[in-house]
Design a protein around this motif. Structure first.
Motif, short mmCIF file in Angstrom:
data_model
loop_
_atom_site.label_atom_id
_atom_site.label_comp_id
_atom_site.label_asym_id
_atom_site.label_seq_id
_atom_site.Cartn_x
_atom_site.Cartn_y
_atom_site.Cartn_z
N ARG A 203 0.84 -1.20 0.00
CA ARG A 203 0.00 0.00 0.00
C ARG A 203 0.87 1.25 0.00
O ARG A 203 0.63 2.19 -0.77
CB ARG A 203 -0.93 0.01 1.21
CG ARG A 203 -1.82 1.24 1.29
CD ARG A 203 -2.47 1.39 2.66
NE ARG A 203 -3.66 0.56 2.83
CZ ARG A 203 -4.47 0.66 3.87
NH1 ARG A 203 -4.21 1.54 4.83
NH2 ARG A 203 -5.53 -0.12 3.98
N GLU A 335 -8.63 -4.92 -1.67
CA GLU A 335 -7.66 -3.83 -1.79
C GLU A 335 -6.29 -4.35 -2.18
O GLU A 335 -5.61 -3.78 -3.04
CB GLU A 335 -7.56 -3.04 -0.48
CG GLU A 335 -6.58 -1.89 -0.58
CD GLU A 335 -5.96 -1.43 0.73
OE1 GLU A 335 -4.91 -0.75 0.70
OE2 GLU A 335 -6.53 -1.73 1.78
N ASN A 339 -4.10 -3.43 -5.46
CA ASN A 339 -2.73 -2.92 -5.36
C ASN A 339 -1.76 -3.75 -6.17
O ASN A 339 -0.83 -3.23 -6.80
CB ASN A 339 -2.31 -2.86 -3.89
CG ASN A 339 -3.03 -1.79 -3.11
OD1 ASN A 339 -3.65 -0.89 -3.69
ND2 ASN A 339 -2.99 -1.87 -1.79
#
Length: 474
Positions: A203, A335, A339
């Motif tokens: 992230r 997520e 990514n």
């Protein structure tokens, strides 16, 4: 004179004796004199969930900015008519509670906390600092908890420092390093914590990608090639599961006594455009049965215009988010896949960006209970949903915005970074057509840490909602 001295001496001895006795009487036999790592860990996870999913930082600010939710009354936050008193909770609780308690665990002697506790604490501290810098920009980082008036570090310094902190956390975590109790997120499963560490590293790699592409690529490679791996299925989502009142989801508690939010018209319209099956999860049908469809509330309206939309004719957020036991998701499998797709699209790692993108959408659909293979396939095959390799930011940004529904702080951060979907400020907003780019610093920083505050804004820019942060300034 001798008699007077004798009285004074007797009084002093009596007071000393009483003081000692009172000290003994006032001791709580059920309390511990030394904080315990399991209790601190449990408390941090609960307070972190409340902070992340509560009204101040989530549905009364960031969820409005990214147009996931809208206000149907008391619309000031939806019009950005706020002050620096509006954003104190993330800062105050983040530093005085979360980071303070996590530092306590990190600084415990080994007899009080094994290295797994310390690795988990360092991971959670990194996540907290990440929330703070994403929201405010420059923040106290290196001197946080060490000085009364800590210096601020630039956002670049914070991100790069957190990459090193997470490397250290990874080195501390090992199944052979002792058991962990008090862990309400992963139940002491160290292998899942290790995957979370790498997912956070990935992230952050993308947070710095537009500014420091060489370091970003290196960080992405290190995160994805670490033997521990990254979050790899929905059972490894990093989340806090609430129970019943008073330990209930903050949104559930809010809607028990108030009715001033609706799902945003922007979100409803987008989900209708995509024939998205998540709409029935994200929203409730209006209580007026004659409406017969989902109707979002418009963002950025005056109080009178917002009210006139009709409380019974607009859709509240879905019951999935408003029950007592609704989970507070911090880092999802979806997520992580988005990514990975972006890191691949940028050429940082090898892989199939389009397939990772499809996997990310599928993971989000599954997360919200949509598991029928035909429904999933039909959704993915729509031209409006299919991956556009010529504009990965639009494809990933739009679908990530949907998948982040309810996670206001991270949805806000990723929307600013990727610039998709294109959002328009409401007609009664007060920032000349702009949507906020950050939170105000708390007013107490000006009065209690003024020199550091002034030094920070002299580098970052004025303490305004519209000042773009380092990762967002393209």
């Amino acid at each position: 004179m001798l008699k007077k001295i004798a009285y004074i001496t007797l009084f002093a001895l009596t007071f000393s004796s009483c003081s000692d006795t009172l000290d003994d009487i006032n001791k709580n036999p059920n309390a511990t004199e030394t904080p315990l790592a399991p209790y601190l860990l449990t408390g941090t996870l609960k307070q972190g969930a409340d902070l992340y999913w509560g009204d101040v930082n989530n549905f009364n600010s960031s969820l409005l900015f990214v147009q996931h939710w809208a206000k149907i009354q008391y619309t000031e936050p939806d019009r950005y008519d706020v002050s620096n008193a509006s954003f104190t909770t993330l800062w105050d609780k983040g530093y005085s509670t979360l980071i303070t308690d996590l530092n306590t665990i990190i600084n415990f002697p080994d007899a009080q906390a094994n290295s797994n506790y310390k690795g988990i604490a360092l991971t959670l501290r990194s996540w907290t600092f990440l929330l703070l810098t994403d929201a405010y920009g420059s923040i106290p980082y290196k001197e946080a908890g060490l000085k009364v008036t800590p210096a601020y570090n630039t956002q670049k310094e914070v991100y790069t420092g957190l990459l090193e902190d997470l490397k250290q956390a990874q080195s501390l975590l090992a199944t052979a390093n002792g058991t962990v109790t008090g862990d309400l997120a992963y139940k002491g499963d160290i292998l899942k914590w290790k995957k979370l560490v790498n997912s956070l590293r990935l992230r952050i790699a993308l947070k710095i990608a537009d500014k420091e592409p060489v370091l970003a690529k290196q960080a992405a490679i290190e995160a994805t090639t670490d033997p521990a791996g990254v979050i790899s299925n929905n059972s490894e989502i990093f989340r806090f599961v609430y129970t019943s009142s008073p330990q209930q989801n903050p949104a559930s508690a809010w809607f028990e006594t108030r009715d001033d939010f609706r799902i945003s018209k922007t979100m409803v319209d987008k989900l209708y455009e995509f024939s998205d099956p998540r709409l029935a999860v994200f929203a409730q049908l209006p209580s007026d049965a004659s409406v017969g469809k989902y109707v979002g509330g418009a963002n950025g309206l005056s109080n009178s215009d917002a009210n006139s939309q009709g409380f019974a004719k607009t859709s509240k957020p879905g019951t999935y988010f408003l029950t007592s036991a609704s989970p507070a998701v911090f880092v999802s499998y979806s997520e992580t896949l988005f990514n990975l797709a972006e890191a691949t699209a940028r050429g940082y790692i090898a892989g199939d960006a389009e397939q990772l993108y499809k996997n990310a959408i599928t993971a989000s659909l599954n997360q919200f209970g949509i598991t029928d293979a035909t429904v999933v396939a039909n959704y993915l095959n729509q031209p409006t949903v299919q991956y556009d390799a010529t504009n990965y930011a639009k494809s990933i940004g739009t679908q990530k915005w949907i998948a982040f529904y309810g996670q206001g702080l991270d949805a806000f951060a990723e929307w600013r970074r990727l610039d998709y979907p294109v959002l328009t400020a409401g007609p009664a907003t007060v920032l000349d057509g702009q949507i906020p780019s950050r939170f105000f610093y708390p007013g107490t920083e000006q009065s209690l840490n003024g020199n550091s505050y002034q030094a920070a804004i002299s580098v970052q820019g004025k303490d305004l909602l519209t000042t773009k942060l380092w990762f967002d300034a393209k």
